[in-house]
Design an enzyme around this catalytic site. Structure first.
Site, PDB file in Angstrom:
ATOM      1  N   LEU A 110      -1.839  -8.271   4.524  1.00 50.30           N
ATOM      2  CA  LEU A 110      -0.423  -7.880   4.464  1.00 50.30           C
ATOM      3  C   LEU A 110      -0.172  -6.485   3.898  1.00 50.30           C
ATOM      4  O   LEU A 110       0.845  -6.265   3.221  1.00 50.30           O
ATOM      5  CB  LEU A 110       0.365  -8.900   3.621  1.00 50.30           C
ATOM      6  CG  LEU A 110       0.105 -10.401   3.856  1.00 50.30           C
ATOM      7  CD1 LEU A 110       0.999 -11.230   2.962  1.00 50.30           C
ATOM      8  CD2 LEU A 110       0.328 -10.782   5.286  1.00 50.30           C
ATOM      9  N   CYS A 111      -1.063  -5.536   4.124  1.00 48.18           N
ATOM     10  CA  CYS A 111      -0.899  -4.178   3.557  1.00 48.18           C
ATOM     11  C   CYS A 111      -0.716  -4.241   2.046  1.00 48.18           C
ATOM     12  O   CYS A 111       0.027  -3.425   1.465  1.00 48.18           O
ATOM     13  CB  CYS A 111       0.266  -3.424   4.195  1.00 48.18           C
ATOM     14  SG  CYS A 111       0.015  -3.079   5.932  1.00 48.18           S
ATOM     15  N   ALA A 112      -1.363  -5.225   1.439  1.00 48.99           N
ATOM     16  CA  ALA A 112      -1.291  -5.359  -0.024  1.00 48.99           C
ATOM     17  C   ALA A 112      -2.631  -5.953  -0.479  1.00 48.99           C
ATOM     18  O   ALA A 112      -2.693  -7.020  -1.074  1.00 48.99           O
ATOM     19  CB  ALA A 112      -0.123  -6.258  -0.415  1.00 48.99           C
ATOM     20  N   HIS A 136       0.816  -1.231   0.000  1.00 46.13           N
ATOM     21  CA  HIS A 136       0.000   0.000   0.000  1.00 46.13           C
ATOM     22  C   HIS A 136       0.843   1.272   0.000  1.00 46.13           C
ATOM     23  O   HIS A 136       0.393   2.309  -0.489  1.00 46.13           O
ATOM     24  CB  HIS A 136      -0.904   0.026   1.242  1.00 46.13           C
ATOM     25  CG  HIS A 136      -1.963  -1.036   1.231  1.00 46.13           C
ATOM     26  ND1 HIS A 136      -2.640  -1.426   2.349  1.00 46.13           N
ATOM     27  CD2 HIS A 136      -2.452  -1.798   0.225  1.00 46.13           C
ATOM     28  CE1 HIS A 136      -3.504  -2.381   2.049  1.00 46.13           C
ATOM     29  NE2 HIS A 136      -3.405  -2.631   0.762  1.00 46.13           N
TER      30      HIS A 136
END
Ligand code: PLP
Length: 392
Positions: A350-352, A113
């Site tokens: 996972l911030c993705a 992100h």
């Protein structure tokens, strides 16, 4: 070979936990903690301000880390700027794109992100490379636009969710030939691999210290000297200015211009200690160690027929981590069950979000390794995973 005494440097390991989440944040060795304590205990003053011995020592230690970073990464053509971390650095680059004559960014939706959200916040014009069905990013996609005049490629050297290593040298070389700038997020690279910044020749590199055995809240941003003078600060305040009148502000040059306010002095000094720590072991030794552990994990997962994300990637294209799913089980439940057995892994999106949502309905379970891990950790992880698979 890594010396087993290395583990003694990590006091957190005395708890008996198996820590397999270096990709989120690495453990901090005692040498880094001691160096930061030295600052607080022996010369606890601000930098670039106090005209007394403590102030001089603090400034010398802080500024000395810039040279340490330059030597570590062969970054002699770069300004070294201290930031609060990779996220801030990425935002600072987006904020400055108009000052650099950039009209469009090219990013990958495989990315973290930190390399997707800032362009939306800063309303930058962007081309998003979609995620392939198997999740394996094809670097050629970056160049399907022909000329990259007034473009910037903004991408990670290693994707934090799939673990894929990109060929940053080839990408940068091609982008430069096509007339573009290149910003490389090295957050998942620095803990286990060398960086030759001058050779690769990107315009920006950035990462957070806590990913490579350093403290949280500190990051490194390397800016090519030839473009540094065009960079403007994202935040304003003391320390960055040479003269402020009733209605005019004059700034120091880079790097101080981009470091407004009291910096994270202990964090920067601790970052220097983390570089010393890794260099003492040897980056090649660290790389061989983490790759060996990763190879064992992948083999064991395959033997259990557990679906690995981007399983077609060869080991040499994996940067310190592997993600997988357990069919019929949510990644969160698996990681909680492992955690209750003292095995700490990351799970979820996972911030993705884009890439995890594309490849799994239940999030990823991610195992990542560092120099604090050994084969016993891996055996304990699989013992626990086998129990979770049987008992939940
Ligand atoms: N970029 C990548 C590739 C990452 O893996 C991370 C953290 O997971 C970040 C950026 C963000 O780092 P920070 O939260 O320290 O700013």
């Amino acid at each position: 070979m890594i010396n087993s005494n290395i583990r003694n440097h990590f006091k957190a390991l005395k708890s008996g936990k198996v820590y397999l989440d270096t990709a989120a944040t690495s453990l901090t060795p005692d040498t880094v903690i001691n160096k930061m304590a030295e600052y607080y205990n022996e010369y606890p003053s601000n930098v670039h301000r106090g005209n007394y011995a403590w102030g001089d020592v603090a400034t010398e230690e802080y500024e000395g880390v810039r040279d340490k970073v330059r030597d570590w990464c062969n970054a002699h053509n770069y300004e070294v700027v201290f930031t609060s971390g990779a996220t801030f650095s990425s935002n600072l680059i987006y904020y400055n794109l108009p000052n650099l004559g950039i009209k469009k960014s090219i990013i990958s939706l495989n990315d973290h992100h930190a390399n997707i959200v800032p362009y939306r916040l800063h309303n930058s014009n962007v081309e998003q490379i979609p995620i392939p069905d198997n999740g394996v990013f094809n670097e050629e996609e970056l160049f399907k636009f022909g000329s990259l005049d007034a473009h910037i490629l903004h991408i990670s050297g290693v994707f934090n969710a799939t673990g894929q290593i990109l060929d940053i040298e080839k990408i940068t070389h091609t982008a430069k030939e096509l007339g573009g700038l290149v910003a490389l997020d090295m957050s998942q690279h620095m803990s286990h691999d060398t960086l030759d910044a001058d050779k690769i020749n990107a315009d920006f590199y950035y990462w957070s210290s806590h990913k490579h055995y350093g403290p949280t809240g500190t990051g490194i941003l390397l800016i090519k000297k030839s473009i540094a003078e065009h960079m403007k600060p994202l935040i304003g305040g003391g320390a960055q200015v040479s003269n402020v009148t009733d209605n005019k502000t004059e700034f120091w040059g880079i790097p101080l211009k981009l470091e407004a306010g009291t910096p994270n002095i202990a964090g920067v000094i601790g970052t220097g200690a983390s570089i010393d720590f890794m260099q003492k072991i040897g980056m090649d030794v660290i790389h061989a160690h983490t790759q060996n552990l990763l190879g064992i994990i992948i083999k064991e997962l395959r033997e259990r027929k557990i679906p690995i994300i981007c399983d077609e990637l060869p080991l040499e294209q994996r940067g310190g981590l592997v993600s997988f799913t357990i069919p019929g089980q949510h990644s969160y439940d698996v990681s909680v069950a492992l955690g209750l057995r003292d095995i700490y892994v990351r799970s979820g999106k996972l911030c993705a979000h884009p890439v995890v949502n594309k490849l799994s309905d239940n999030g990823f379970i991610r195992v990542s390794v560092g120099i604090n891990n050994n084969e016993v950790d891996i055996a304990r992880f699989f013992d626990a995973l086998d129990q979770v698979l049987i008992n939940g």
